[in-house]
Design a protein around this motif. Sequence first.
Motif, mmCIF file in Angstrom:
data_model
loop_
_atom_site.group_PDB
_atom_site.id
_atom_site.type_symbol
_atom_site.label_atom_id
_atom_site.label_comp_id
_atom_site.label_asym_id
_atom_site.label_seq_id
_atom_site.Cartn_x
_atom_site.Cartn_y
_atom_site.Cartn_z
ATOM 1 N N GLY A 137 -5.665 -0.367 28.322
ATOM 2 C CA GLY A 137 -4.833 -0.004 27.185
ATOM 3 C C GLY A 137 -5.381 -0.501 25.871
ATOM 4 N N VAL A 138 -4.857 0.063 24.778
ATOM 5 C CA VAL A 138 -5.264 -0.290 23.416
ATOM 6 C C VAL A 138 -4.028 -0.261 22.523
ATOM 7 N N LEU A 139 -3.917 -1.261 21.634
ATOM 8 C CA LEU A 139 -2.930 -1.238 20.557
ATOM 9 C C LEU A 139 -3.701 -1.453 19.262
ATOM 10 N N SER A 140 -3.606 -0.489 18.343
ATOM 11 C CA SER A 140 -4.446 -0.493 17.144
ATOM 12 C C SER A 140 -3.598 -0.330 15.891
ATOM 13 N N LEU A 141 -3.733 -1.281 14.944
ATOM 14 C CA LEU A 141 -3.106 -1.183 13.623
ATOM 15 C C LEU A 141 -4.174 -0.701 12.654
ATOM 16 N N GLU A 142 -3.936 0.446 12.000
ATOM 17 C CA GLU A 142 -4.994 1.120 11.253
ATOM 18 C C GLU A 142 -4.597 1.350 9.802
ATOM 19 N N ASP A 143 -5.601 1.296 8.930
ATOM 20 C CA ASP A 143 -5.405 1.476 7.496
ATOM 21 C C ASP A 143 -4.859 2.873 7.217
ATOM 22 N N ASP A 144 -3.779 2.951 6.420
ATOM 23 C CA ASP A 144 -3.188 4.245 6.077
ATOM 24 C C ASP A 144 -3.624 4.748 4.711
ATOM 25 N N ALA A 145 -4.665 4.122 4.134
ATOM 26 C CA ALA A 145 -5.269 4.570 2.872
ATOM 27 C C ALA A 145 -4.303 4.517 1.698
ATOM 28 N N LEU A 146 -3.311 3.653 1.752
ATOM 29 C CA LEU A 146 -2.377 3.531 0.635
ATOM 30 C C LEU A 146 -2.890 2.583 -0.442
ATOM 31 N N ALA A 147 -4.005 1.919 -0.183
ATOM 32 C CA ALA A 147 -4.681 1.083 -1.185
ATOM 33 C C ALA A 147 -3.734 0.089 -1.844
ATOM 34 N N GLY A 148 -2.954 -0.625 -1.046
ATOM 35 C CA GLY A 148 -2.065 -1.637 -1.587
ATOM 36 C C GLY A 148 -0.665 -1.135 -1.899
ATOM 37 N N ASP A 149 -0.446 0.182 -1.814
ATOM 38 C CA ASP A 149 0.868 0.752 -2.102
ATOM 39 C C ASP A 149 1.664 0.826 -0.804
ATOM 40 N N GLY A 150 2.189 -0.324 -0.368
ATOM 41 C CA GLY A 150 2.931 -0.376 0.882
ATOM 42 C C GLY A 150 2.284 -1.322 1.873
ATOM 43 N N TYR A 151 3.085 -1.813 2.827
ATOM 44 C CA TYR A 151 2.617 -2.813 3.778
ATOM 45 C C TYR A 151 2.645 -2.337 5.224
ATOM 46 N N VAL A 152 3.109 -1.120 5.462
ATOM 47 C CA VAL A 152 3.244 -0.635 6.833
ATOM 48 C C VAL A 152 1.967 0.097 7.243
ATOM 49 N N PRO A 153 1.276 -0.358 8.289
ATOM 50 C CA PRO A 153 0.044 0.323 8.722
ATOM 51 C C PRO A 153 0.370 1.530 9.593
ATOM 52 N N ASP A 154 -0.633 2.358 9.841
ATOM 53 C CA ASP A 154 -0.531 3.346 10.899
ATOM 54 C C ASP A 154 -0.729 2.618 12.232
ATOM 55 N N VAL A 155 -0.166 3.178 13.303
ATOM 56 C CA VAL A 155 -0.205 2.510 14.607
ATOM 57 C C VAL A 155 -0.620 3.511 15.677
ATOM 58 N N VAL A 156 -1.543 3.084 16.555
ATOM 59 C CA VAL A 156 -1.972 3.899 17.689
ATOM 60 C C VAL A 156 -1.852 3.065 18.951
#
Length: 399
Positions: free
Chosen positions: A206-225
């Motif tokens: 299995g894999v749990l990945s927190l990924e950059d959502d390209a918001l460049a500092g505008d927000g703190y919630v990452p994308d998740v896979v």
Amino acid sequence: MSPKSLLLTSAALLMAATGARAADAVVVAEPEPVEYVRVCDVFGEGFFYIPGTETCLRISGYIRYRIGATNDDGLILDADGNVIGGDTPNFNGFAGDGWNKQTRARVNIDTRSETEWGTLQAFIRLQANWGQADEDVNPFADGPVAIDQGWLQIGGLRMGYTNSAYAETIFGVTNGGSFSDGALWYSDQQRHLIQYNFGGETGLFGVLSLEDDALAGDGYVPDVVGLLGYQGGWGAIWARAGYDNARGDLPDTDDEFLGLDSELEESGFGAQLAAQINVPNTNTSFRVMGWYADSDNAYSTFSSYGGISGGFGAAEWSALAAVNQQFTEKFSASTGFQYFSNFYEAFSDEKTGLDGYSIDLSLVYEPVTNFEIRAEGNYDKVDDFDGTVSGFLWFLRRF
């Protein structure tokens, strides 16, 4: 003093002087032992110990020359710039009316060492592409070298810039779509990420990945896979899902970008269920995959429709089937078919009612070790647009 005594005295003095000069002679030091490069077989072929350390290093890569073509003549636009017809954007992104040529150079630098926390690894990929010549911009300029990937890992924890876990993971059986190099459509993308991987070559993984959502500092919630699967000699089965915190990364400004801001601020998700079956006592493998996306977001399959809509090209549903046959040690072939049901408008959950499909064919011949000749072709079709054919021939030398 008698002549005999004088002779003995002279001989004694001469011997003493000779001994003194011998004591003063320069002594040449023995050379230090040379530490030759040692092979490191802990992590597989190609690794060697960096002299003076217990860190193993492997340098690999390839040089590739590719030439391709397509019958894609582009889209037809009305006076306001709206797409009203034309050709489905071709899979390979080639320009029509001529040969498309590219030379690529890639170097991988991989270092590993064993620690009490597990294997400590660092990976850097350097890459340069010389693309199609342009008579208006120096047609023979050197390809700019860029760092295509860079990450570090200790045990199962990986951090850095590399492929999104929705496209590829350390468990290679889950990577891509079909068996070709292009692999049809599967959300091919790279991200800054921090992820945890567990499992091995067999059994549960299995894999749990927190990924950059390209918001460049505008927000703190990452994308998740997240990915969970099971692997054995017969093949593997796995499921993955991705949460896209914001469907796009355009500026959050009212009335800009054709009124898409409200859509870009919305979240979305996608999911995949897939399996690969390796047929016993043969050199045949099958893949079947299915995807669902609730909107046009980063965790969909992508598709040629993205070149029409200006978005990711997501469809509500997509299904893929592919087969690979290794005929001999030197020759293999594969083909795949992918269907898309109900494309979305760019960055939204509004359905268009349009469907589409893609087909690929790949032939691979390796006459000698590490030298590959590959031919691939693709056919792409979106409803209300003409189908397009694209393909290439390449020559590749690995090291």
